[in-house]
Enzyme design. Structure first.
Site, PDB file in Angstrom:
ATOM      1  N   CYS A 129      -0.351   4.114   2.350  1.00  0.00           N
ATOM      2  CA  CYS A 129      -0.120   4.019   3.558  1.00  0.00           C
ATOM      3  C   CYS A 129       1.137   4.040   4.111  1.00  0.00           C
ATOM      4  CB  CYS A 129      -0.725   2.494   4.043  1.00  0.00           C
ATOM      5  SG  CYS A 129      -2.139   1.790   3.254  1.00  0.00           S
ATOM      6  N   ASP A 130       2.085   3.486   3.332  1.00  0.00           N
ATOM      7  CA  ASP A 130       3.563   3.398   3.606  1.00  0.00           C
ATOM      8  C   ASP A 130       4.555   4.349   3.051  1.00  0.00           C
ATOM      9  OD1 ASP A 130       2.735   1.340   5.507  1.00  0.00           O
ATOM     10  OD2 ASP A 130       2.767  -0.211   4.308  1.00  0.00           O
TER      11      ASP A 130
ATOM     12  N   CYS B 236       0.866  -1.235  -0.001  1.00  0.00           N
ATOM     13  CA  CYS B 236      -0.101   0.007  -0.074  1.00  0.00           C
ATOM     14  C   CYS B 236       0.870   1.448  -0.083  1.00  0.00           C
ATOM     15  CB  CYS B 236      -0.888  -0.056   1.406  1.00  0.00           C
ATOM     16  SG  CYS B 236      -1.785   1.503   1.064  1.00  0.00           S
TER      17      CYS B 236
END
Ligand code: NAP
Length: 313
Positions: A137-138, A134
């Site tokens: 997200c990261d 992701c």
């Protein structure tokens, strides 16, 4: 027996929520069962630019949140639970969940798909420590660092473009000599000076001490392998449809559930929409359209059961 619900939707992604909206608007007593926050895979999209009506890209979380509010405004209810089983007795479906059982005349299955893993050494070991599925997200954890993207489809191209906003050192590898992705997305990647595209490449190994430091790449045309320092590895190589609740139904070669044009399966009153369904094009807008059709036909099936049918659908 009269079931508690007219329509139970399993999975609150855009397809499922649209089915719930159309169900509730058709006066069906409608429940959406979702194990996470409603939105599904869309929650992870930072900028969705291809949903009609939004000339500026819309954030996936905001989009999902609005869709959830709209679904509730139409009268559908949400239940946070994991569906664990689905069975049919007579005309009635029972959805087994971690929160108990829910009965309904009709069910829409919109359980989506989960990201695929490569299965190379180091992938599991460094998952969450440099290996990610992701970018939204990261990616921010690796600002200005060197990142590897693996994959050649729409997801890989979209996510590589996103990561290239965070660093000018994105390396993107794909196992073939050209992208599978839609041309517009592929061309964008190829034109981005921050993305170093390498075709005919595979990832052999991920190495590091406590976190990702290095990858071993292979040129599939020459067989040559080489090491390269890397801070993060983002894997976007497709998805595995979440069909566990309906494993006895027909599937295509990719494992996606097959329906007729009404989104209905061979089990009358059981519909499948979104990323778990066999379709040539997985898009939010497609999932929403499928959800609308499924709810419309579900209402007709309920009329059939109650002996109130107007005519054949
Ligand atoms: P996908 O279309 O299935 O593409 C997966 C890619 O990963 C392919 O290029 C595939 O290579 C490669 N791959 C698969 N297994 C691999 C392995 N073991 N090692 C190396 N490479 C591997 O998956 P996706 O990109 O996640 O897209 C899923 C669906 O969502 C698609 O229908 C897509 O159109 C849709 N989507 C749309 C958008 C958008 O419209 N903006 C964004 C994201 C996703 P091969 O080409 O060799 O098979």
């Amino acid at each position: 027996m009269t079931p508690e619900w007219d329509l139970v939707v399993i999975g609150g992604g855009p397809g499922g929520m649209t089915a719930a909206q159309y169900g509730a608007r058709a006066n069906l007593k409608t429940l959406v069962i979702e194990e996470m926050a409603p939105g599904g895979a869309v929650l992870l999209i930072s900028d969705m630019e291809n949903y009609p009506g939004f000339p500026e890209p819309v954030n996936g979380y905001e989009f999902s949140d609005k869709m959830r509010g709209q679904t509730e405004n139409f009268g559908a209810q949400f239940q946070s639970a994991t569906a664990t089983g689905l069975r049919k007795e007579g005309d009635i479906y029972t959805v087994e969940t971690t929160d108990g059982e829910y009965t309904a005349y009709t069910v829409v299955l919109s359980t989506g798909a989960k990201h695929k893993h490569l299965g190379v050494p180091g992938e599991e070991e460094f998952s969450g420590r440099g290996v990610s599925y992701c970018a939204t997200c990261d990616g921010p954890f690796f600002k200005n660092k060197k990142m590897l993207v693996v994959g050649g489809g729409d997801s890989a191209c979209d996510e590589a473009s996103y990561l290239a906003n965070l660093t000018d050192r994105v390396v993107m590898i794909h196992r073939r000599d050209r992208f599978r992705a839609q041309k517009v997305l592929a061309d964008r990647v190829k034109a981005n000076p921050s993305i170093d595209v390498r075709f005919n490449h595979t990832l052999e190994r991920i190495e590091g001490e406590g976190k990702v430091n290095k990858v071993v790449l292979k040129r599939t045309d020459t067989g040559e392998t080489y090491e390269e320092e890397m801070d993060a590895v983002f894997v976007f190589i497709g998805a595995i449809p979440q069909t566990q609740l309906a494993n006895d139904l027909a599937k295509d070669e990719g494992g996606y559930l097959i329906t007729d044009q009404n989104m209905e399966t061979s089990s009358t009153g059981l519909f499948v929409v979104g990323d778990v369904r066999s379709t040539p094009f997985r898009q939010v807008v497609v999932a929403c359209g499928e959800g609308a059709v499924a709810a419309h036909v579900a209402a007709a099936r309920i009329d059939d059961i109650k002996g109130e049918a107007y005519g054949a659908v």
